[in-house]
Write a protein that holds these residues in place. Structure first.
Motif, PDB file in Angstrom:
ATOM      1  N   GLN A  68      49.460  22.619   3.069  1.00 17.83           N
ATOM      2  CA  GLN A  68      48.745  21.363   2.894  1.00 17.83           C
ATOM      3  C   GLN A  68      48.540  20.932   1.452  1.00 17.83           C
ATOM      4  OE1 GLN A  68      45.208  20.889   5.188  1.00 17.83           O
ATOM      5  NE2 GLN A  68      46.000  22.024   6.915  1.00 17.83           N
ATOM      6  N   LEU A  69      48.416  21.881   0.543  1.00 18.78           N
ATOM      7  CA  LEU A  69      48.056  21.495  -0.812  1.00 18.78           C
ATOM      8  C   LEU A  69      49.200  21.553  -1.810  1.00 18.78           C
ATOM      9  CD1 LEU A  69      44.558  23.094  -1.464  1.00 18.78           C
ATOM     10  CD2 LEU A  69      45.123  20.700  -1.208  1.00 18.78           C
ATOM     11  N   ASP A  70      50.036  22.555  -1.732  1.00 14.54           N
ATOM     12  CA  ASP A  70      51.042  22.788  -2.762  1.00 14.54           C
ATOM     13  C   ASP A  70      52.148  21.743  -2.666  1.00 14.54           C
ATOM     14  OD1 ASP A  70      52.388  23.911  -4.839  1.00 14.54           O
ATOM     15  OD2 ASP A  70      53.054  25.680  -3.754  1.00 14.54           O
ATOM     16  N   MET A  71      52.151  20.820  -3.614  1.00 17.80           N
ATOM     17  CA  MET A  71      53.134  19.739  -3.595  1.00 17.80           C
ATOM     18  C   MET A  71      54.068  19.874  -4.785  1.00 17.80           C
ATOM     19  SD  MET A  71      50.887  16.341  -2.717  1.00 17.80           S
ATOM     20  CE  MET A  71      49.902  16.461  -4.199  1.00 17.80           C
ATOM     21  N   THR A  72      55.355  19.881  -4.530  1.00 21.04           N
ATOM     22  CA  THR A  72      56.325  19.734  -5.610  1.00 21.04           C
ATOM     23  C   THR A  72      56.951  18.347  -5.528  1.00 21.04           C
ATOM     24  OG1 THR A  72      58.017  20.795  -4.264  1.00 21.04           O
ATOM     25  CG2 THR A  72      56.818  22.198  -5.800  1.00 21.04           C
ATOM     26  N   VAL A  73      56.818  17.745  -4.358  1.00 22.90           N
ATOM     27  CA  VAL A  73      57.249  16.364  -4.149  1.00 22.90           C
ATOM     28  C   VAL A  73      56.085  15.660  -3.453  1.00 22.90           C
ATOM     29  CG1 VAL A  73      58.876  14.867  -2.952  1.00 22.90           C
ATOM     30  CG2 VAL A  73      59.664  17.036  -3.924  1.00 22.90           C
ATOM     31  N   ILE A  74      55.754  14.500  -3.939  1.00 29.95           N
ATOM     32  CA  ILE A  74      54.649  13.738  -3.344  1.00 29.95           C
ATOM     33  C   ILE A  74      55.119  13.157  -2.016  1.00 29.95           C
ATOM     34  CG2 ILE A  74      53.029  11.834  -3.711  1.00 29.95           C
ATOM     35  CD1 ILE A  74      52.873  14.229  -5.742  1.00 29.95           C
ATOM     36  N   PRO A  75      54.343  13.347  -0.947  1.00 27.69           N
ATOM     37  CA  PRO A  75      54.725  12.784   0.345  1.00 27.69           C
ATOM     38  C   PRO A  75      54.857  11.265   0.289  1.00 27.69           C
ATOM     39  CG  PRO A  75      52.907  14.354   0.585  1.00 27.69           C
ATOM     40  CD  PRO A  75      53.101  14.127  -0.882  1.00 27.69           C
ATOM     41  N   ALA A  76      55.800  10.745   1.029  1.00 29.57           N
ATOM     42  CA  ALA A  76      56.027   9.301   1.073  1.00 29.57           C
ATOM     43  C   ALA A  76      54.745   8.586   1.469  1.00 29.57           C
ATOM     44  CB  ALA A  76      57.140   8.980   2.065  1.00 29.57           C
ATOM     45  N   GLY A  77      54.427   7.551   0.744  1.00 27.53           N
ATOM     46  CA  GLY A  77      53.265   6.733   1.077  1.00 27.53           C
ATOM     47  C   GLY A  77      51.962   7.205   0.452  1.00 27.53           C
ATOM     48  N   MET A  78      51.924   8.376  -0.149  1.00 30.95           N
ATOM     49  CA  MET A  78      50.686   8.861  -0.755  1.00 30.95           C
ATOM     50  C   MET A  78      50.435   8.093  -2.051  1.00 30.95           C
ATOM     51  SD  MET A  78      49.512  12.717  -1.891  1.00 30.95           S
ATOM     52  CE  MET A  78      48.836  13.273  -0.330  1.00 30.95           C
ATOM     53  N   THR A  79      49.222   7.635  -2.228  1.00 33.73           N
ATOM     54  CA  THR A  79      48.891   6.903  -3.453  1.00 33.73           C
ATOM     55  C   THR A  79      48.774   7.870  -4.623  1.00 33.73           C
ATOM     56  OG1 THR A  79      46.514   7.116  -3.129  1.00 33.73           O
ATOM     57  CG2 THR A  79      47.586   5.187  -2.124  1.00 33.73           C
ATOM     58  N   ALA A  80      48.898   7.331  -5.810  1.00 32.34           N
ATOM     59  CA  ALA A  80      48.781   8.155  -7.016  1.00 32.34           C
ATOM     60  C   ALA A  80      47.407   8.806  -7.092  1.00 32.34           C
ATOM     61  CB  ALA A  80      49.053   7.311  -8.257  1.00 32.34           C
ATOM     62  N   LYS A  81      46.348   8.052  -6.749  1.00 37.20           N
ATOM     63  CA  LYS A  81      45.001   8.626  -6.836  1.00 37.20           C
ATOM     64  C   LYS A  81      44.830   9.783  -5.850  1.00 37.20           C
ATOM     65  CE  LYS A  81      42.649   5.464  -3.722  1.00 37.20           C
ATOM     66  NZ  LYS A  81      41.619   4.480  -3.548  1.00 37.20           N
ATOM     67  N   ASP A  82      45.407   9.667  -4.650  1.00 38.97           N
ATOM     68  CA  ASP A  82      45.334  10.763  -3.680  1.00 38.97           C
ATOM     69  C   ASP A  82      46.152  11.965  -4.146  1.00 38.97           C
ATOM     70  OD1 ASP A  82      43.622   9.398  -2.003  1.00 38.97           O
ATOM     71  OD2 ASP A  82      45.231   8.670  -0.690  1.00 38.97           O
ATOM     72  N   ALA A  83      47.312  11.697  -4.749  1.00 41.71           N
ATOM     73  CA  ALA A  83      48.162  12.781  -5.240  1.00 41.71           C
ATOM     74  C   ALA A  83      47.467  13.543  -6.363  1.00 41.71           C
ATOM     75  CB  ALA A  83      49.502  12.236  -5.712  1.00 41.71           C
ATOM     76  N   VAL A  84      46.809  12.815  -7.260  1.00 39.31           N
ATOM     77  CA  VAL A  84      46.069  13.464  -8.345  1.00 39.31           C
ATOM     78  C   VAL A  84      44.932  14.305  -7.767  1.00 39.31           C
ATOM     79  CG1 VAL A  84      44.490  13.023 -10.279  1.00 39.31           C
ATOM     80  CG2 VAL A  84      46.653  11.787 -10.117  1.00 39.31           C
TER      81      VAL A  84
END
Length: 120
Positions: A68-84
């Protein structure tokens, strides 16, 4: 003083048994931090504390981090603020995983130095 003495935070580690003891202490503290931080992140993401979560809904730290947390690629549709936000929650847990890997490596070096053919 021996050239092989390793100095860490003012502590002199000169023999393998002292190194093993130090690595074990580092690993134990790291696991306590990982557990506490993982539970805090759970609370942030789920909106309720770990203690208020039924046992069958609780997570395994490694699975939760990777799933759920470890991202190397941001999921499609995720906003920058959510990704941060997600990345800021994941980064300390990933760092603690790196400490765990380093401590395991140090332990394995000690085993290898003593008997390279011993099962790890």
């Amino acid at each position: 003083m021996d050239d092989d003495t390793w100095v860490v935070q003012g502590q002199k580690i000169g023999i393998t048994s002292e190194l093993r003891e130090y690595v074990a202490a580092v690993r134990a503290e790291m696991q306590h931090m990982q557990t506490g931080l993982g539970r805090a992140v759970w609370g942030v993401l789920k909106g309720r504390s770990w203690l208020d979560t039924p046992g069958d809904e609780r997570f395994d730290h490694a699975d939760f981090l990777r799933g759920q947390l470890d991202m190397t690629v941001i999921p499609a549709g995720m906003t920058a603020k959510d990704a941060v936000y997600w990345q800021s929650l994941a980064a300390p847990l990933v760092a603690l995983d790196a400490v765990d890997h380093a401590a395991l490596s140090a332990w394995l070096v000690g085993v290898n130095a003593k008997d390279p053919d011993r099962p790890a």
